[in-house]
Design a protein around this motif. Sequence first.
Motif, short mmCIF file in Angstrom:
data_model
loop_
_atom_site.label_atom_id
_atom_site.label_comp_id
_atom_site.label_asym_id
_atom_site.label_seq_id
_atom_site.Cartn_x
_atom_site.Cartn_y
_atom_site.Cartn_z
N SER A 1 -26.54 54.47 -64.68
CA SER A 1 -26.05 53.03 -64.71
C SER A 1 -25.43 52.58 -63.33
N LEU A 2 -24.65 53.45 -62.91
CA LEU A 2 -23.82 52.99 -61.77
C LEU A 2 -24.49 53.14 -60.59
N LYS A 3 -24.35 52.06 -59.76
CA LYS A 3 -24.89 51.90 -58.37
C LYS A 3 -24.37 52.54 -57.31
N MET A 4 -25.03 53.30 -56.38
CA MET A 4 -24.50 54.00 -55.27
C MET A 4 -23.37 53.01 -54.56
N ARG A 5 -23.63 51.69 -54.38
CA ARG A 5 -22.47 51.04 -53.78
C ARG A 5 -21.08 51.12 -54.21
N GLN A 6 -21.30 51.10 -55.90
CA GLN A 6 -20.11 51.10 -56.59
C GLN A 6 -19.17 52.46 -56.43
N LEU A 7 -19.77 53.30 -56.33
CA LEU A 7 -19.28 54.90 -56.21
C LEU A 7 -18.77 55.10 -54.83
N ASP B 1 -17.67 52.38 -52.84
CA ASP B 1 -16.65 51.45 -52.88
C ASP B 1 -15.32 52.19 -53.45
N THR B 2 -15.75 52.73 -54.50
CA THR B 2 -14.28 53.37 -55.45
C THR B 2 -13.84 54.40 -54.63
N LEU B 3 -14.73 55.03 -54.08
CA LEU B 3 -14.20 56.34 -53.31
C LEU B 3 -12.91 56.13 -52.37
N PHE B 4 -12.90 54.83 -51.72
CA PHE B 4 -11.72 54.76 -50.78
C PHE B 4 -10.75 53.80 -51.20
N GLY C 1 -13.59 47.11 -67.73
CA GLY C 1 -12.51 47.75 -66.66
C GLY C 1 -13.83 48.42 -65.52
N ASN C 2 -12.99 48.88 -64.75
CA ASN C 2 -13.70 49.49 -63.45
C ASN C 2 -14.13 50.88 -63.95
N GLU C 3 -15.51 50.65 -64.27
CA GLU C 3 -16.22 51.83 -64.61
C GLU C 3 -16.28 53.19 -63.67
N ALA C 4 -16.60 52.66 -62.35
CA ALA C 4 -16.47 53.76 -61.52
C ALA C 4 -15.37 54.30 -61.10
N ALA C 5 -14.15 53.74 -61.09
CA ALA C 5 -12.87 54.28 -60.95
C ALA C 5 -12.40 55.02 -62.02
N ALA C 6 -12.97 54.71 -63.03
CA ALA C 6 -12.41 55.57 -64.32
C ALA C 6 -13.27 56.75 -64.42
#
Length: 246
Positions: free
Chosen positions: A80-86, A88-91, A165-170
């Motif tokens: 479900s998550l886009k690569m860009r979301q992952l 962006d969340t990494l930093f 909420g922020n799923e990628a951050a979770a």
Amino acid sequence: TRLCSLRTDMGVGGKLLDGSTERIKYLASRAKRQWFIIGVCLAILFAHLAPWVGKKGGPLRPTITVKFAVASIFFIIGLSLKMRQLKDTLFQWKIHLTVQVFSLVLTPLLMCTVANGLIKLATSSLDIDGSDYKSAISLLDGVKVLSCMPPPVSSAVILTKAVGGNEAAAVFNSTLGSFVGILVTPLWLLQITGTAAEVPIIEMMSGLGLQILLPICLGQVVRNVVLQNPDQVIQRFSISKISSGQ
């Protein structure tokens, strides 16, 4: 007069029926949106009524099915998550630092402080040789131990997504917390209980990698390589709802 009265009664009855139908539809829609919480409550009820079903070695085989369920949830999340979301969340290190400090430092400190205060209260108000005192102490010791555990991986992600909420951050922080907890939790338990626990670090890390990281990576591969329109497929089959509790 009777005919008018009959028509009036039929009109009132029709309105009541329509009102009841609307209420049923409303409750059904609410239940559909809250299926995850309702499912959790039903699972707890069934576990209370028939605990032998889900115990180790029982017909549900929890040692296998639980791992498969967690891996399936994270595969869907990776899908479900886009690569860009992952990326962006990494930093977003401020979010990660806040979550990890709150989960692995502040929560144990707060809960242990509260539990120790309640233990002192129980010691001063209950008979230390009685069963009530022993039960209270055991419960509060369990609360202290539980507060030292890292956040639950799958449910943390599901509930975060359910409230928008922020799923990628979770996902990132649940995964990071699980790995960091392998090192931090034994230190907290040593401080609280005074006993050291042997932790199979390599085995636990490999298990987390197989249940969390690998399914997410596979989901990303399917999303970015296999599927041509992943968002359309996810929306059509309501795949994301399985991992969101919505």
